[in-house]
Design a protein around this motif. Structure first.
Motif, mmCIF file in Angstrom:
data_model
loop_
_atom_site.group_PDB
_atom_site.id
_atom_site.type_symbol
_atom_site.label_atom_id
_atom_site.label_comp_id
_atom_site.label_asym_id
_atom_site.label_seq_id
_atom_site.Cartn_x
_atom_site.Cartn_y
_atom_site.Cartn_z
ATOM 1 N N GLU A 1 0.831 -1.201 0.000
ATOM 2 C CA GLU A 1 0.000 0.000 0.000
ATOM 3 C C GLU A 1 0.865 1.251 0.000
ATOM 4 O O GLU A 1 1.905 1.306 0.646
ATOM 5 N N VAL A 2 0.414 2.257 -0.743
ATOM 6 C CA VAL A 2 0.965 3.607 -0.677
ATOM 7 C C VAL A 2 -0.234 4.509 -0.401
ATOM 8 O O VAL A 2 -1.186 4.534 -1.182
ATOM 9 N N SER A 3 -0.197 5.205 0.732
ATOM 10 C CA SER A 3 -1.369 5.985 1.116
ATOM 11 C C SER A 3 -0.972 7.290 1.791
ATOM 12 O O SER A 3 0.132 7.441 2.296
ATOM 13 N N HIS A 4 -1.931 8.210 1.805
ATOM 14 C CA HIS A 4 -1.743 9.515 2.438
ATOM 15 C C HIS A 4 -1.564 9.342 3.941
ATOM 16 O O HIS A 4 -2.324 8.642 4.588
ATOM 17 N N ARG A 5 -0.539 9.962 4.495
ATOM 18 C CA ARG A 5 -0.297 9.950 5.939
ATOM 19 C C ARG A 5 -0.578 11.323 6.537
ATOM 20 O O ARG A 5 -1.172 11.438 7.590
ATOM 21 N N ASP A 6 -0.122 12.377 5.854
ATOM 22 C CA ASP A 6 -0.246 13.731 6.376
ATOM 23 C C ASP A 6 -0.079 14.668 5.190
ATOM 24 O O ASP A 6 0.477 14.291 4.153
ATOM 25 N N GLY A 7 -0.548 15.873 5.342
ATOM 26 C CA GLY A 7 -0.372 16.850 4.285
ATOM 27 C C GLY A 7 -0.884 18.210 4.709
ATOM 28 O O GLY A 7 -1.733 18.311 5.587
ATOM 29 N N ASP A 8 -0.358 19.228 4.092
ATOM 30 C CA ASP A 8 -0.774 20.594 4.357
ATOM 31 C C ASP A 8 -1.052 21.258 3.016
ATOM 32 O O ASP A 8 -0.121 21.579 2.272
ATOM 33 N N PRO A 9 -2.332 21.440 2.676
ATOM 34 C CA PRO A 9 -2.647 22.019 1.378
ATOM 35 C C PRO A 9 -2.178 23.464 1.237
ATOM 36 O O PRO A 9 -2.043 23.958 0.123
ATOM 37 N N ASP A 10 -1.901 24.136 2.346
ATOM 38 C CA ASP A 10 -1.438 25.523 2.284
ATOM 39 C C ASP A 10 0.034 25.619 1.885
ATOM 40 O O ASP A 10 0.426 26.558 1.196
ATOM 41 N N THR A 11 0.860 24.681 2.333
ATOM 42 C CA THR A 11 2.299 24.742 2.039
ATOM 43 C C THR A 11 2.733 23.760 0.958
ATOM 44 O O THR A 11 3.826 23.888 0.424
ATOM 45 N N GLY A 12 1.909 22.756 0.667
ATOM 46 C CA GLY A 12 2.293 21.725 -0.291
ATOM 47 C C GLY A 12 2.989 20.539 0.344
ATOM 48 O O GLY A 12 3.376 19.600 -0.344
ATOM 49 N N MET A 13 3.144 20.559 1.686
ATOM 50 C CA MET A 13 3.746 19.417 2.357
ATOM 51 C C MET A 13 2.828 18.213 2.196
ATOM 52 O O MET A 13 1.610 18.328 2.294
ATOM 53 N N VAL A 14 3.443 17.069 1.913
ATOM 54 C CA VAL A 14 2.684 15.828 1.833
ATOM 55 C C VAL A 14 3.576 14.687 2.325
ATOM 56 O O VAL A 14 4.784 14.683 2.076
ATOM 57 N N ALA A 15 2.968 13.772 3.069
ATOM 58 C CA ALA A 15 3.669 12.591 3.570
ATOM 59 C C ALA A 15 2.858 11.372 3.182
ATOM 60 O O ALA A 15 1.632 11.366 3.329
ATOM 61 N N VAL A 16 3.539 10.336 2.689
ATOM 62 C CA VAL A 16 2.865 9.098 2.312
ATOM 63 C C VAL A 16 3.487 7.921 3.055
ATOM 64 O O VAL A 16 4.695 7.882 3.282
ATOM 65 N N ASP A 17 2.618 6.986 3.427
ATOM 66 C CA ASP A 17 3.062 5.724 4.013
ATOM 67 C C ASP A 17 3.389 4.754 2.892
ATOM 68 O O ASP A 17 2.631 4.634 1.931
ATOM 69 N N LEU A 18 4.512 4.068 3.032
ATOM 70 C CA LEU A 18 4.911 3.013 2.109
ATOM 71 C C LEU A 18 4.908 1.722 2.932
ATOM 72 O O LEU A 18 5.848 1.453 3.681
#
Length: 143
Positions: A43-60
């Motif tokens: 699985e590759v899935s969304h873990r965290d993110g900030d739509p204001d700054t563009g930060m995104v973290a994904v779980d592998l």
């Protein structure tokens, strides 16, 4: 210690999640997904993110978690403090959980700083280069 100090990071993560959910309520966001990974992923899935700054973290998440460790891939603006929410924070604060070994490997790409967190040993340099070279923006996926 005041309660507000204890759950500050949790509150920040909760606020980011709320904004992310509102921003992507009507669509499936694209996530940075390595096209190559050194072990099978389930699985590759969304873990965290900030739509204001563009930060995104994904779980592998690996197919065989008893053999292969999980990882988190983070893209964030270079000027932000390093991502440290959840178990990836042990890379920066090993004293918080001495038995949890987390390695962080970083690289810059224009205005972005990428960090790959892996439990246990870091990826060898050649494997890290292959991951970097094959990152594509696609929807999350599960096998």
């Amino acid at each position: 210690m005041p309660q507000s100090d204890v759950d500050g990071p949790d509150r920040s993560a909760g606020e980011r999640f709320r904004r992310w959910s509102e921003r992507h309520a009507a669509d499936e966001p694209l996530l940075p997904v390595p096209g190559w990974w050194p072990w099978p992923l389930q699985e590759v899935s969304h873990r965290d993110g900030d739509p204001d700054t563009g930060m995104v973290a994904v779980d592998l998440l690996p197919q065989h978690d008893r053999v292969n460790p999980e990882a988190v891939l983070v893209r964030q603006p270079r000027e932000e403090a390093p991502f440290d929410y959840g178990w990836p924070g042990a890379a920066w604060h090993p004293e918080d959980d001495p038995e949890l070994v987390v390695r962080a490997q970083q690289w810059d790409d224009g205005p972005w700083r990428w960090t790959l967190f892996v439990r246990g040993a870091p990826l060898p340099a050649e494997a890290l280069r292959r991951v970097q070279d094959t990152i594509e923006w696609r929807p999350a996926w599960v096998l």
